[in-house]
Enzyme design. Structure first.
Site, mmCIF file in Angstrom:
data_model
loop_
_atom_site.group_PDB
_atom_site.id
_atom_site.type_symbol
_atom_site.label_atom_id
_atom_site.label_comp_id
_atom_site.label_asym_id
_atom_site.label_seq_id
_atom_site.Cartn_x
_atom_site.Cartn_y
_atom_site.Cartn_z
ATOM 1 N N GLY A 1 0.911 -1.229 -0.014
ATOM 2 C CA GLY A 1 0.062 0.002 -0.088
ATOM 3 C C GLY A 1 1.048 1.281 0.063
ATOM 4 N N SER A 2 0.466 2.333 0.571
ATOM 5 C CA SER A 2 0.889 3.553 0.609
ATOM 6 C C SER A 2 1.988 3.664 1.541
ATOM 7 C CB SER A 2 0.033 4.750 0.771
ATOM 8 O OG SER A 2 -0.431 4.878 2.199
ATOM 9 N N GLU B 1 5.492 -3.421 0.924
ATOM 10 C CA GLU B 1 5.687 -3.150 -0.309
ATOM 11 C C GLU B 1 4.778 -1.923 -0.887
ATOM 12 O OE1 GLU B 1 6.750 -5.362 -2.941
ATOM 13 O OE2 GLU B 1 7.781 -6.739 -1.363
ATOM 14 N N GLY C 1 2.048 2.541 5.323
ATOM 15 C CA GLY C 1 3.142 1.529 5.671
ATOM 16 C C GLY C 1 3.702 2.041 7.025
ATOM 17 N N CYS D 1 2.060 0.319 -8.537
ATOM 18 C CA CYS D 1 3.402 0.631 -7.846
ATOM 19 C C CYS D 1 4.378 0.652 -8.782
ATOM 20 C CB CYS D 1 3.589 0.097 -6.580
ATOM 21 S SG CYS D 1 3.551 -1.984 -7.042
#
Lengths: 483, 450
Positions: A191-192, A213, A196, A251
């Protein structure tokens, strides 16, 4: 309250199941992996429908990025899991004789996986494959921004997988927060960067290892190319790596391009031509463009390119339709570097092109910004390739293509610095969810007295020779033949 | 301090630490530092901990020399990129994994092995090409001071800096931006380190502690005999009067002395002492002490002891030790003394710990080929040998593709034909692909209609 009870109850179940050691057997792991393959195979239509509803994805993209990926990863894990589980013999120096050692992988325990909304099936199931292969029990939290897929996973997983070992909990940020308060043996988050950080903060309380990630601004460095066919291929791969994968909401998508001034107009022309080829004269009628996931992101993206200084730099596209959550593939030429479109991850169908006097400057440009998940570089210059490799740092580097590294089981997939911690895919997934435990076996026979106090000079010489693995002198010392 | 950290970061950007030659030179210089400073090192350890120089050699100097030599021998192999085999469908492509340094590393070490725990991680950080700021523990001040004075004389002081200080200095350091933090110490501080690391999403290795059990399996004898044997060994190693021996390290400071004293001040715990128990606060001396079955809720059985007190807990059947261990946080190491294969197998598969050693203790620390680190509460990450190099590296995936091979069905506009080709590719069904392309195979479709 109810949700909290559901969460606590699920975790308790998962822990009990893990303690029963059922998930450590090869048979269980293989059965689950087969179950996952069947799940995906039996439900191709349902998955495609859910992805169409959540993101407007075309079935071909669905197969390429979600169904195909999951099947490939699960098959790979199925064929390799026994090998991965096998203890690795470890060679100890003669000094340790008699002794043997091996390193075994054991599961961490109860794992929490957060999936993102842009590839809601593969970003949930790909990590799940690793967690299962490594013998863990799992709680999966799909993203609420892709509700049809989340519902699909919640309904279907219990039909194919061991529901005492793999559970799905749906909900929004509040559910995510509640989950993070619990104790996990591992948390895997896609995610963002902002979220994170929240995940890692929560994990610190329980000393839970995390894999994050995240994202970032992945640049495509485009060196001047001279062959027409090379230019065409480059343009296809850049357009493909931007708009043909969830419409830029990816991403590892191409966030922006760096190119020399003298090649810029050639580049822009070839990109425009390719966009027309892929999405037709009127992209809003194309069935090959995913839509923006929701109004929030639509507004966020609109803000990015409607800012006057940025809008002025648009050289292609720029139209949008709020009702259909549609934003046209848009190219911008040299928007201001301090504008948000150049400081924040775009995650959408806007492609800024930044021109440089000399392509070598791209290295400094990239290095003065946070480390990205991937750097793409289109060049035939081997020296330039070497410089990019040694002078920049990123999760990965791909020369002359985009996005394909995602499908390679043999390559570690993950970020560095702001783009993330940890990696997965293939064996890296298995290792990600394992603890590698060294097991050493010693015998009672042959005790080395010099190891113990009381200390004296003889013993220090013993250690000196021992650490040098100087067995000859060690023998002489022990036989009393050396002073 | 911020200036120092900035300077080191800038120096990393110069690229010099990435060179194999630089790394080797630093490692060689480290060997020289240890060789030339050996006497001083012993003096510092004697001052801070009362450590005998032979123990110091065994646990700190000797292991460091071994580790530096091991790294020097293997460095080039570790630095080389490893090819990764792609499937056939990836024609004219190649892939490899290339290790690169993370950048600027912070190493925070503990006071019990102030040289070993500072320099062992430093070896890995240098071998991997990073620049380093090292903060030794202020609880071992002579050693910390030695490192601060001597390291800059032997190692590249633009790349490797030693910053001394206590918790306030530690806190300030944690506020800076690091590419990696390596911490050895308590779980409590480990949590603080990981929380601070969140700000810059810094990866951390935490070498923490815990209660490492030794499971002793003796079929016929009772614990009495066991205790008698231990008493015999203690006498043999430390003499009739351990207070007089020079082979016992003292307690680090008054605070820890008091902490340990409190552990056996509880009457129920005191009652369980069967050997030793005497203490001398002035000399920070606590006798090797054995206890049998102190209450399980007592602090001595719930907190890491980190001192010369050894509780023995008896169980009816040795297999119960598995349940006992599993109901407590995962330990850094489990030691099991047994010859029975069945018990060994159960311990291996039914417990989890950083490492597991049968019929010995501590010795795994010196094995370069074994990963050293904890799991769960005992830590995250691992080092020693190549694991040290890896822990301070980023393994970058590199894929190289050609312009020549381009599968046209990779690109929109999407249709069922391309969908079928994706299926064939993923199934590595090259024949199917060919047939589809030649128009000899019907393309399946996935309909999005209900």
């Amino acid at each position: 309250m109810e949700k909290m009870e559901e969460i606590e109850g699920s975790i308790a179940d998962l822990r009990t199941t893990f303690r029963s050691r059922k998930t450590t057997s090869v048979a269980w792991r293989k059965n689950q992996l087969r179950g996952l393959i069947e799940l995906v195979q039996d439900n191709e239509q349902k998955i495609a429908k859910a992805l169409y509803q959540d993101l407007g994805k075309h079935p071909a993209e669905v197969y390429r990025d979600e169904i195909g990926i999951v099947k490939k990863s699960a098959n790979h894990a199925l064929s390799c899991v026994e090998k991965w589980m096998a203890p690795k013999k470890n060679r100890l120096p003669l000094l340790y004789f008699p002794a043997s050692a091996q390193v075994l992988s054991e599961p961490l325990g109860v794992v929490l996986i957060f999936a993102s909304w842009n590839f809601p099936i593969s970003l949930a199931l790909d990590p799940l494959i690793g967690a299962i292969a490594a013998g863990n029990t799992v709680l999966l939290k799909p993203s609420d921004l892709a509700p049809e897929c989340a519902a699909f996973l919640q309904e279907t997983i219990p039909l194919y997988l061991d529901c005492n070992a793999i559970k799905v909990i749906n909900g929004g940020a509040d559910v995510g927060e509640k989950l993070l308060q619990q104790k996990w043996d591992k948390i895997f988050f896609t995610g963002s960067t902002r979220v994170g950080r929240l995940v890692m903060t929560a994990a610190a309380k329980h000393l839970t290892p995390v894999t994050l990630e995240l994202g970032g601004k992945c640049p495509a460095v485009v060196d001047t190319l001279f062959s027409l066919s090379d230019i065409k291929v480059m343009a296809k791969r850049i357009v493909g790596g931007k708009w043909a994968a969830c419409n830029g909401q990816i991403c590892i998508g191409v966030d922006y391009v760096l190119v020399e001034k003298k090649f810029a107009s050639t580049l822009v022309d070839s990109l425009k031509r390719t966009i027309k080829k892929f999405f037709g004269e009127s992209p809003k009628d194309s069935n090959s463009l995913s839509r923006i996931v929701n109004k929030n992101h639509f507004d966020r993206l609109s803000k990015l390119f409607k800012e006057p200084r940025v809008a002025a730099s648009i050289v292609h596209g720029g139209s949008s339709n709020e009702e259909n959550l549609f934003i046209e593939p848009t190219i911008l030429l040299d928007p201001p570097l301090d504008s948000e479109i150049m400081t924040e991850e775009i995650f959408g169908p806007l492609l800024p092109i930044i021109t440089l006097n000399n392509i070598q400057e791209s290295i400094e440009f990239v290095n003065s910004r946070p480390k990205p998940l991937v750097i793409y570089a289109f060049t035939k210059d081997e020296t330039f390739k070497r410089e990019i490799l040694s002078e920049t740092s990123s999760g990965s580097v791909v020369f002359n293509d985009t996005v394909v590294q995602y499908a390679a089981d043999v390559l570690p997939f993950g970020g560095v610095g702001q783009s993330g911690l940890g990696r997965y895919h293939g064996k890296y997934s298995f290792d990600n969810f394992s603890h590698e435990k060294p097991v050493m076996q010693r015998s009672f026979f042959l005790e080395m007295e010099p190891r113990y106090p009381p200390w004296n000079d003889f013993k220090i010489n013993f250690f000196r020779f021992a650490y040098r693995f100087d067995y000859f002198n060690l023998l002489l010392l022990l036989l009393g033949l050396k002073k | 301090m911020e200036r120092d950290v900035e300077d080191v970061r800038e120096y990393f950007c110069s690229g010099i630490t990435k060179e194999a030659a630089w790394r080797k030179a630093q490692l060689q210089n480290l060997l020289t530092l240890i060789r030339e400073g050996e006497e001083e090192i012993y003096k510092s350890l004697k001052k801070d901990l009362g450590k005998h120089h032979v123990e110091a050699f065994r646990d700190e100097i000797g292991t460091l020399i071994k580790s530096v030599n091991y790294s020097l021998q293997n460095l080039e192999g570790w630095m080389s990129s490893k090819k990764a085999k792609l499937p056939k469908v990836a024609v004219l492509s190649s892939a490899e994994v290339v290790p690169e340094p993370l950048g600027l590393v912070l190493i925070i070490s503990s006071w019990n092995f102030p040289f070993g725990l500072s320099l062992e991680p430093l070896i890995g950080a240098i071998a991997a090409g990073n620049t380093v700021v090292l903060k030794p523990s202020e609880l071992s001040p002579a050693c910390s001071s030695f490192l601060a004075n001597v390291v800059p004389r032997y190692l590249d002081n633009k790349a490797i800096k030693v910053i001394e200080g206590g918790p306030e200095v530690g806190e300030k350091l944690l506020q800076q931006k690091w590419d990696k933090i390596f911490f050895t110490g308590s779980s409590k501080v480990g949590r603080i380190v990981m929380s601070a690391a969140v700000k810059h999403l810094t990866p951390v290795t935490l070498e923490l502690g815990g209660k490492c059990p030794a499971v002793v399996d003796f079929l016929k004898s009772s614990w009495d005999r066991e205790v008698e044997l231990m008493k015999g060994s203690i006498k043999k190693m430390f003499g009739e009067n351990p207070k007089e021996t020079n082979s016992i390290t003292r307690i680090i400071n008054k605070q820890h002395f008091q902490r340990l004293k409190n552990l056996i001040s509880d009457p129920a715990v005191k009652d369980s002492v069967v050997f030793g128990g005497s203490m001398d606060e002035d000399n920070l001396f606590i006798e090797p002490t054995i206890l049998v079955n102190p209450p399980l809720e007592a602090t001595i059985m719930t907190e890491e002891i980190f001192g010369p007190l050894l509780p023995i807990i008896t169980v009816k059947k040795i297999e119960e030790s598995i349940g006992f261990i599993n109901s407590r946080p995962k330990a850094l190491s489990i030691y099991a003394f047994t010859n029975r294969e069945a018990l060994k197998r159960r311990m291996i598969s039914e417990t989890s710990s950083g490492s597991l050693v049968f019929n010995d203790a501590i010795i795994q620390y010196a094995a370069d080929s074994l990963p050293f680190g904890g799991v769960g509460e005992s830590g995250m990450g691992k080092y020693h040998g190549k694991f040290s190099f890896d822990t301070f590296s980023h393994h970058k995936a590199v894929a190289r593709r050609s312009f020549l091979t381009d599968f046209w069905f990779r690109y929109p506009p999407w249709n069922n034909y391309k969908l079928q080709l994706f299926k064939d590719v993923y199934n590595f069904d090259y024949l199917g692909m060919l047939l589809s392309i030649l128009g000899l195979k019907k393309s399946r479709s996935i309909s999005t209609a209900a």
